[in-house]
Write an enzyme that holds these catalytic residues in place. Structure first.
Site, PDB file in Angstrom:
ATOM      1  N   GLU A 159       7.912   0.941  12.254  1.00  0.00           N
ATOM      2  CA  GLU A 159       9.043   1.890  12.232  1.00  0.00           C
ATOM      3  C   GLU A 159       8.408   3.269  12.229  1.00  0.00           C
ATOM      4  O   GLU A 159       7.799   3.663  11.235  1.00  0.00           O
ATOM      5  CB  GLU A 159       9.866   1.738  10.942  1.00  0.00           C
ATOM      6  CG  GLU A 159      10.490   0.397  10.732  1.00  0.00           C
ATOM      7  CD  GLU A 159      11.637   0.138  11.659  1.00  0.00           C
ATOM      8  OE1 GLU A 159      12.119   1.095  12.303  1.00  0.00           O
ATOM      9  OE2 GLU A 159      12.039  -1.025  11.759  1.00  0.00           O
ATOM     10  N   LYS A 191       0.887  -1.172   0.000  1.00  0.00           N
ATOM     11  CA  LYS A 191       0.000   0.000   0.000  1.00  0.00           C
ATOM     12  C   LYS A 191       0.914   1.208   0.000  1.00  0.00           C
ATOM     13  O   LYS A 191       1.446   1.583   1.042  1.00  0.00           O
ATOM     14  CB  LYS A 191      -0.856  -0.041   1.268  1.00  0.00           C
ATOM     15  CG  LYS A 191      -2.190   0.625   1.169  1.00  0.00           C
ATOM     16  CD  LYS A 191      -2.158   2.070   0.733  1.00  0.00           C
ATOM     17  CE  LYS A 191      -1.744   3.029   1.802  1.00  0.00           C
ATOM     18  NZ  LYS A 191      -1.538   4.395   1.277  1.00  0.00           N
ATOM     19  N   GLU A 193       7.656  15.689  16.597  1.00  0.00           N
ATOM     20  CA  GLU A 193       8.347  15.576  15.318  1.00  0.00           C
ATOM     21  C   GLU A 193       7.719  16.550  14.308  1.00  0.00           C
ATOM     22  O   GLU A 193       6.506  16.554  14.129  1.00  0.00           O
ATOM     23  CB  GLU A 193       8.191  14.140  14.802  1.00  0.00           C
ATOM     24  CG  GLU A 193       8.906  13.893  13.500  1.00  0.00           C
ATOM     25  CD  GLU A 193       8.624  12.496  12.940  1.00  0.00           C
ATOM     26  OE1 GLU A 193       7.465  12.059  12.975  1.00  0.00           O
ATOM     27  OE2 GLU A 193       9.584  11.872  12.477  1.00  0.00           O
ATOM     28  N   CYS A 251      13.245  10.268   8.568  1.00  0.00           N
ATOM     29  CA  CYS A 251      12.832   9.794   9.904  1.00  0.00           C
ATOM     30  C   CYS A 251      13.946   9.957  10.921  1.00  0.00           C
ATOM     31  O   CYS A 251      13.700  10.267  12.078  1.00  0.00           O
ATOM     32  CB  CYS A 251      12.369   8.357   9.834  1.00  0.00           C
ATOM     33  SG  CYS A 251      13.610   7.250   9.174  1.00  0.00           S
TER      34      CYS A 251
HETATM   35  P1  NAD Z   1       1.620   8.358   7.803  1.00  0.00           P
HETATM   36  O1  NAD Z   1       1.608   7.503   9.029  1.00  0.00           O
HETATM   37  O2  NAD Z   1       0.613   9.414   7.666  1.00  0.00           O
HETATM   38  O3  NAD Z   1       1.436   7.418   6.520  1.00  0.00           O
HETATM   39  C1  NAD Z   1       2.240   6.270   6.329  1.00  0.00           C
HETATM   40  C2  NAD Z   1       1.468   5.283   5.488  1.00  0.00           C
HETATM   41  O4  NAD Z   1       0.327   4.854   6.221  1.00  0.00           O
HETATM   42  C3  NAD Z   1       0.962   5.853   4.167  1.00  0.00           C
HETATM   43  O5  NAD Z   1       1.093   4.885   3.171  1.00  0.00           O
HETATM   44  C4  NAD Z   1      -0.496   6.117   4.461  1.00  0.00           C
HETATM   45  O6  NAD Z   1      -1.312   6.069   3.329  1.00  0.00           O
HETATM   46  C5  NAD Z   1      -0.828   4.969   5.399  1.00  0.00           C
HETATM   47  N1  NAD Z   1      -2.011   5.208   6.240  1.00  0.00           N
HETATM   48  C6  NAD Z   1      -2.595   6.387   6.581  1.00  0.00           C
HETATM   49  N2  NAD Z   1      -3.676   6.162   7.355  1.00  0.00           N
HETATM   50  C7  NAD Z   1      -3.775   4.834   7.518  1.00  0.00           C
HETATM   51  C8  NAD Z   1      -4.673   3.984   8.236  1.00  0.00           C
HETATM   52  N3  NAD Z   1      -5.708   4.464   8.907  1.00  0.00           N
HETATM   53  N4  NAD Z   1      -4.446   2.651   8.208  1.00  0.00           N
HETATM   54  C9  NAD Z   1      -3.396   2.127   7.539  1.00  0.00           C
HETATM   55  N5  NAD Z   1      -2.532   2.868   6.830  1.00  0.00           N
HETATM   56  C10 NAD Z   1      -2.704   4.209   6.819  1.00  0.00           C
HETATM   57  O7  NAD Z   1       3.098   8.885   7.662  1.00  0.00           O
HETATM   58  P2  NAD Z   1       3.702   9.821   6.512  1.00  0.00           P
HETATM   59  O8  NAD Z   1       3.171  11.183   6.722  1.00  0.00           O
HETATM   60  O9  NAD Z   1       3.525   9.171   5.188  1.00  0.00           O
HETATM   61  O10 NAD Z   1       5.255   9.741   6.863  1.00  0.00           O
HETATM   62  C11 NAD Z   1       5.834  10.494   7.859  1.00  0.00           C
HETATM   63  C12 NAD Z   1       6.058   9.672   9.108  1.00  0.00           C
HETATM   64  O11 NAD Z   1       6.795   8.489   8.810  1.00  0.00           O
HETATM   65  C13 NAD Z   1       6.895  10.421  10.113  1.00  0.00           C
HETATM   66  O12 NAD Z   1       6.384  10.233  11.400  1.00  0.00           O
HETATM   67  C14 NAD Z   1       8.256   9.770   9.983  1.00  0.00           C
HETATM   68  O13 NAD Z   1       9.104   9.880  11.072  1.00  0.00           O
HETATM   69  C15 NAD Z   1       7.890   8.362   9.715  1.00  0.00           C
HETATM   70  N6  NAD Z   1       9.013   7.645   9.097  1.00  0.00           N
HETATM   71  C16 NAD Z   1       9.690   6.714   9.849  1.00  0.00           C
HETATM   72  C17 NAD Z   1      10.773   6.035   9.298  1.00  0.00           C
HETATM   73  C18 NAD Z   1      11.527   4.966  10.085  1.00  0.00           C
HETATM   74  O14 NAD Z   1      12.303   4.225   9.496  1.00  0.00           O
HETATM   75  N7  NAD Z   1      11.334   4.850  11.381  1.00  0.00           N
HETATM   76  C19 NAD Z   1      11.169   6.320   7.991  1.00  0.00           C
HETATM   77  C20 NAD Z   1      10.470   7.296   7.269  1.00  0.00           C
HETATM   78  C21 NAD Z   1       9.390   7.951   7.844  1.00  0.00           C
END
Ligand code: NAD
Length: 495
Positions: free
Chosen positions: A265, A189, A399, A300
């Site tokens: 993560e 996804k 963050e 991240c």
């Molecule tokens: P997000 O959590 O909004 O979205 C991540 C994914 O989850 C997307 O594909 C989104 O479509 C999906 N999603 C959204 N709502 C959902 C739901 N209800 N159920 C299931 N899936 C759903 O995050 P983002 O804005 O895309 O990314 C930023 C975040 O990701 C930041 O917090 C960042 O720190 C984190 N991040 C962590 C790492 C790591 O390795 N730890 C790496 C990159 C980013």
């Protein structure tokens, strides 16, 4: 490295309407809905993706399950999986220019970084797990003589992969490659604002010889498709990278459905700690500026909390300001720029909200804090530094996921440790010191998944990445990540 000429040709490529990738072919979403894809470079739509729904997730999971049961991948000799995945890695490398530019048009990361971090890193990851999988052995237990205890390692079944928009290919490959190598079938996804490269990745996998149904991609809104994947009764595991709130939901979905395992993560508020005896303050300042501002802070592991020892505070801040001012922000497809666009207009608004709140709470703006290049129609923000940040301020606790750095001073090592660990997160960190003992003490004392010493970032595929506390659990990268996608089965045989 890609040339500016190649970039200019690729930036004009027509992308058109993209379907879902299910059972080895592109298909329309059930109901035929689509979502526009807007580029943060100029704010203009340049493609569309299928707006998938729960029925599409179900189609993809059924296709993955059918492929898994058939066994042409899941029960194939590891040497066969290695051959196909090696070809897959080669194809990703061959198409690196195309994938890099496509990804940058989608999410705005500067091309210099995206080229290495996206297609090249993904190809390296796929090759790493391809090479590893025919070296994974089962075990014979040290039992009494009258029995034989065998420990088999088997694929889990159907694995759901949900990734964020900042590095969809790199992070996607960290999960897809070990899951496939272990013999699982996968449903991806992608993030709704950066889906294009993962769709292309699935086509390349198919071209490399991956059987139909082994890798499926369902685009659409996270709240719809992500939720459907998380709640699906026939998905055995979810590997997720993203925000804390969505990570929590996935745990709930698991509890409400089939208790699928969930690997998270999540975000970070990583401390970057500069001691007065840092070997080279100027170098530390340059690396620290890159460590928060590259990809507009949408990393991240970004070093978003800078802790500087008082004795060198003024000197270091001076070097940091100079290094920050040298960063050229602009069109991410121009090789001359160091920092590209913020991924979306919404994310830019969110970043500016953090700036307003930090100012209200009494932090001092050293530089930046503004939207820039508005005439382009894209989303760009000046690298931003606040000092006099206090522990109770939003900027010290939450963050941003944008180019906003909060700086604090400290006097002693003990105070640095206390400040570093005063966070609900525990993803990354760094320590700058010439003293070996200080470095090792800090590595032990900091609660984080990674502690960099005299550098920031750059850890390759050979070492694990992941967090402690609310930065999540489970590790991507390295041989340890393979274990997440393998089930242990005991055979207890009376002799
Ligand atoms: P997000 O959590 O909004 O979205 C991540 C994914 O989850 C997307 O594909 C989104 O479509 C999906 N999603 C959204 N709502 C959902 C739901 N209800 N159920 C299931 N899936 C759903 O995050 P983002 O804005 O895309 O990314 C930023 C975040 O990701 C930041 O917090 C960042 O720190 C984190 N991040 C962590 C790492 C790591 O390795 N730890 C790496 C990159 C980013």
């Amino acid at each position: 490295m890609i040339s500016q000429n190649a970039i200019e040709t690729l930036r004009k490529t027509e992308i058109g309407a993209q379907g879902l990738f299910i059972d080895g072919v592109q298909v329309e979403a059930t109901g035929g809905a689509s979502l526009p894809v807007t580029s943060p470079i100029d704010g203009r739509p340049f493609a569309s993706i299928a707006d998938g729904n729960a029925a599409d997730i179900d189609r993809a999971v059924k296709s993955a399950r059918k492929a898994f049961e058939k066994g042409s991948w899941s029960r194939a000799a590891p040497a066969f999986r290695k051959k196909v995945l090696t070809k897959f890695a080669e194809l990703v490398e061959k198409h690196a220019d195309e994938l890099a530019v496509l990804g940058v048009r989608d999410n705005g990361t500067e091309i210099g970084m995206a080229y290495k971090a996206e297609p090249l890193s993904a190809a390296g990851t796929i090759r790493y797990y391809a090479e590893a999988i025919d070296k994974v052995y089962g075990e014979i237990a040290p039992t009494a003589e009258n029995v034989l205890g065998l420990i088999h390692k088997e694929p889990l079944g159907v694995v759901g992969v949900i990734v964020p928009w900042n590095f969809p290919l790199m992070i996607g490959a960290w999960k897809i490659a070990p899951a496939l190598a272990a013999g699982n079938c996968v449903v991806v996804k992608p993030p709704e604002i950066a889906s294009l490269t993962l769709l292309r990745l699935a086509e390349l996998a198919s071209e490399a010889g991956l059987p139909a149904g082994v890798l499926n991609v369902v685009t659409g809104l996270g709240a719809v498709t992500g939720e459907a994947l998380g709640l699906h009764m026939d998905v055995d595991a979810i590997a997720f990278t993203g925000s804390g709130p969505v990570g929590r939901r996935l745990l709930e979905y698991s509890a409400r459905s089939n208790l699928k395992r969930v690997f998270l993560e999540l975000g970070g508020k990583s401390p970057n700690i500069v001691f007065a005896d840092a070997p080279d303050l100027k170098q530390a300042a340059v690396v620290s500026a890159n460590g928060i501002f590259r990809n507009s802070g949408q990393v991240c592991v970004a070093g978003s909390r800078l802790l500087v020892q008082s004795a060198v505070y003024d000197r270091f801040m001076d070097e940091l300001l100079q290094a920050t001012m040298r960063l050229k922000v602009g069109d991410p497809l121009d090789l001359a720029n160091d920092v590209g666009a913020v991924s979306s207009a919404e994310q830019l608004d969110k970043n500016l909200g953090f700036v307003a709140r930090a100012t209200e709470e009494g932090a001092r703006l050293v530089t930046g804090g503004q939207r820039m290049l508005t005439e382009t129609g894209g989303s760009y923000m000046t690298p931003t530094i606040f000092e006099n940040v206090m522990q109770d301020m939003q900027l010290a606790r939450e963050e941003v996921f944008g180019p906003v750095l909060g700086v604090m001073r400290f006097e002693t090592e003990e105070e640095a440790v206390r400040l570093a660990n005063s966070t609900v997160y525990g993803l990354a960190s760094a320590v700058w010191t010439a003293n070996l003992s200080t470095a090792h003490r800090m590595v032990r004392a900091i609660n984080a998944g990674v502690v960099h010493v005299n550098t920031y970032g750059g850890a390759d595929i050979t070492v694990p990445l992941g967090g402690v506390k609310q930065s999540g659990f489970g590790r991507d990268k390295s041989l340890h990540a393979l274990e997440k996608y393998l089930e242990l089965k005991t055979a207890w045989i009376a002799l």
